[in-house]
Design a protein around this motif. Structure first.
Motif, PDB file in Angstrom:
ATOM      1  N   LEU A 195      -5.597  -8.012  -4.102  1.00 56.37           N
ATOM      2  CA  LEU A 195      -4.749  -7.029  -4.782  1.00 56.37           C
ATOM      3  C   LEU A 195      -3.481  -7.685  -5.320  1.00 56.37           C
ATOM      4  O   LEU A 195      -3.014  -7.355  -6.418  1.00 56.37           O
ATOM      5  N   LEU A 197       0.814  -1.225   0.000  1.00 56.71           N
ATOM      6  CA  LEU A 197       0.000   0.000   0.000  1.00 56.71           C
ATOM      7  C   LEU A 197       0.844   1.269   0.000  1.00 56.71           C
ATOM      8  O   LEU A 197       0.311   2.366   0.159  1.00 56.71           O
ATOM      9  N   SER A 247      -0.238   4.777  -1.532  1.00 56.60           N
ATOM     10  CA  SER A 247      -1.613   4.614  -2.018  1.00 56.60           C
ATOM     11  C   SER A 247      -2.592   5.534  -1.291  1.00 56.60           C
ATOM     12  O   SER A 247      -2.346   5.989  -0.178  1.00 56.60           O
ATOM     13  N   GLU A 289      -4.355  -9.716  -8.447  1.00 51.86           N
ATOM     14  CA  GLU A 289      -4.640  -8.858  -9.585  1.00 51.86           C
ATOM     15  C   GLU A 289      -3.366  -8.281 -10.196  1.00 51.86           C
ATOM     16  O   GLU A 289      -3.231  -8.158 -11.402  1.00 51.86           O
ATOM     17  N   SER A 290      -2.412  -7.932  -9.343  1.00 56.44           N
ATOM     18  CA  SER A 290      -1.172  -7.324  -9.841  1.00 56.44           C
ATOM     19  C   SER A 290      -0.099  -8.365 -10.152  1.00 56.44           C
ATOM     20  O   SER A 290       1.028  -8.008 -10.495  1.00 56.44           O
ATOM     21  N   ASN A 330      -9.566  -3.467  -7.564  1.00 51.69           N
ATOM     22  CA  ASN A 330      -9.229  -2.375  -6.659  1.00 51.69           C
ATOM     23  C   ASN A 330     -10.478  -1.758  -6.036  1.00 51.69           C
ATOM     24  O   ASN A 330     -10.384  -0.807  -5.271  1.00 51.69           O
ATOM     25  N   LEU A 331     -11.631  -2.268  -6.410  1.00 51.35           N
ATOM     26  CA  LEU A 331     -12.918  -1.788  -5.901  1.00 51.35           C
ATOM     27  C   LEU A 331     -13.596  -2.943  -5.170  1.00 51.35           C
ATOM     28  O   LEU A 331     -13.819  -3.999  -5.748  1.00 51.35           O
ATOM     29  N   ASP A 359      -6.842   4.704  -4.939  1.00 51.70           N
ATOM     30  CA  ASP A 359      -6.230   3.499  -5.496  1.00 51.70           C
ATOM     31  C   ASP A 359      -6.974   2.246  -5.036  1.00 51.70           C
ATOM     32  O   ASP A 359      -7.093   1.284  -5.786  1.00 51.70           O
ATOM     33  N   VAL A 360      -7.438   2.265  -3.805  1.00 57.55           N
ATOM     34  CA  VAL A 360      -8.225   1.161  -3.257  1.00 57.55           C
ATOM     35  C   VAL A 360      -9.484   1.758  -2.632  1.00 57.55           C
ATOM     36  O   VAL A 360      -9.398   2.661  -1.801  1.00 57.55           O
ATOM     37  N   ARG A 408     -10.979  -2.514 -13.785  1.00 56.82           N
ATOM     38  CA  ARG A 408     -10.183  -2.126 -12.641  1.00 56.82           C
ATOM     39  C   ARG A 408     -10.808  -2.634 -11.340  1.00 56.82           C
ATOM     40  O   ARG A 408     -10.414  -2.282 -10.246  1.00 56.82           O
ATOM     41  N   SER A 409     -11.805  -3.517 -11.480  1.00 58.12           N
ATOM     42  CA  SER A 409     -12.644  -3.889 -10.343  1.00 58.12           C
ATOM     43  C   SER A 409     -11.940  -4.494  -9.146  1.00 58.12           C
ATOM     44  O   SER A 409     -12.405  -4.286  -8.034  1.00 58.12           O
ATOM     45  N   VAL A 460      -6.255   5.110   0.094  1.00 57.02           N
ATOM     46  CA  VAL A 460      -7.255   4.083   0.418  1.00 57.02           C
ATOM     47  C   VAL A 460      -8.482   4.771   1.008  1.00 57.02           C
ATOM     48  O   VAL A 460      -8.361   5.557   1.952  1.00 57.02           O
TER      49      VAL A 460
END
Length: 362
Positions: A354, A128, A131, A357-358, A267-268, A209-210, A264-265, A133
């Protein structure tokens, strides 16, 4: 591309070496074999040098070398996300009616392959670092913030800020200097509050970002209309889809569009409502309005709204209902707010999401 060319070169070398040896085994004359070897070597050498100038050949070579690794990443992502909530809780009585809870991922073969990890303070800080948040919602979201800050700051330092964080129906902002992380908790007990928040991000042209959001308990208690809740969720979904760089095919029956931007979901996140235990709720009004039947109706509207990634939408569900149900009635004092281990597990599920995803590994 480089790897493909090397593989092709090794193949060519093998042909040059072993074909003449095979021909020798057929008892061809030395001059014929020497001539054929030289011709073969020259042809393959020229071919290797010309390959980079033919995109189709280069593409084929590079795709063959990378397909296995990229396929592995896709399989890993698609197969591991659904397993993130396979969590078990273990509680031990310590006396004086207090409990210390622990949790872990269930050690099935598939879960072990995904290599989920409880992140340390250092790991979380690295993930993080720098970031922004945002966590928005009701008391469940506030408890999520507590668990995240306990991981980043430690429980002793967390005690210092807990008083400000738990001021009734208020926002809370913090900047973690060590890692340059900005954390905002926004009191948003209704879905319409979350929609307004999204519109505010659009006006400022600035997005976190988050972003963890969730609402429903207040709506169930004070409005008590599942259909209206569903309408609000669809409005929120539309605002998220229109404001963030997600696929333009969400909510569109025409799937022929080609200008699709990666979603981008991950991060959501949507913070789901907990398992409500009616008999333990602390007022008669709550027991009447927050029944199992009403909870199920609200849950149906959530999935019907297509807000969640699991139903084709942009937000990944942090399934507090599943986690709290696994933890059980002994993990709550009021049938609504659960032991910290439940929200701690949710935080680690989010962080591992996260990482997946990355495509990162610790």
């Amino acid at each position: 591309m480089m790897l493909g060319a090397v593989q092709f070169g090794l193949f060519a070398a093998g042909v040059v070496l072993f074909v003449p040896m095979g021909m020798a085994g057929w008892h061809l004359s030395r001059n014929k074999m020497l001539f054929f070897s030289c011709a073969l070597f020259i042809t393959l050498a020229v071919g290797v040098h010309l390959v980079p100038y033919f995109p189709s050949v280069t593409s084929f070579l590079s795709s063959s070398s990378s397909s296995s690794s990229s396929s592995s990443l896709v399989v890993n992502r698609n197969s591991c996300f659904p397993l993130l909530h396979q969590v078990a809780f273990d509680f031990q009585e310590l006396g004086n009616n207090s409990e210390r809870g622990s949790w872990k991922w269930i050690e099935s073969e598939n879960v072990v392959d995904c290599d989920f990890q409880k992140l340390t303070k250092t790991d979380t800080s690295d993930l993080l670092n720098g970031s922004w948040v945002v966590v928005a919602g009701d008391s469940q979201a506030r408890l999520m913030v507590v668990s995240l800050l306990e991981l980043l700051l430690g429980k002793n330092e967390m005690e210092v800020v807990k008083g400000d964080l738990f001021k009734r129906h208020s926002d809370y902002n913090m900047f973690v200097d060590e890692i340059g992380m900005k954390l905002d908790f926004i009191w948003a007990p209704y879905v319409s509050n979350l929609t307004d928040l999204m519109m505010g991000f659009k006006e400022k042209k600035s997005y976190p970002d988050v972003f963890v959001m969730g609402a429903g308990l207040w709506d169930m208690l004070h409005v008590n209309n599942a259909s209206d809740y569903g309408v609000s969720l669809k409005s929120l979904k539309d605002s998220v889809v229109s404001l963030l760089p997600v696929s333009s095919t969400f909510g569109n029956e025409d799937r022929s569009e080609t200008n699709v931007v990666p979603i981008r979901s991950p991060n959501l996140f949507w913070l789901g409502m907990p398992k409500l235990i009616s008999s333990m709720l602390n007022t008669d009004e709550k027991k009447e309005k927050m029944s199992d039947v009403m909870c199920e109706a609200y849950s149906d509207e959530l999935y019907r709204s297509k807000l969640l990634q699991q139903s084709g939408g942009p937000l990944f569900l942090l399934d507090i209902h599943s986690l709290s149900n696994n933890c059980g009635a002994h993990c709550t004092d009021d049938g609504m707010h659960y032991h910290g281990a439940v929200y701690e597990a949710a935080v680690h599920i989010m962080l591992n999401g996260l990482l997946i995803e990355s495509n990162q590994k610790l």
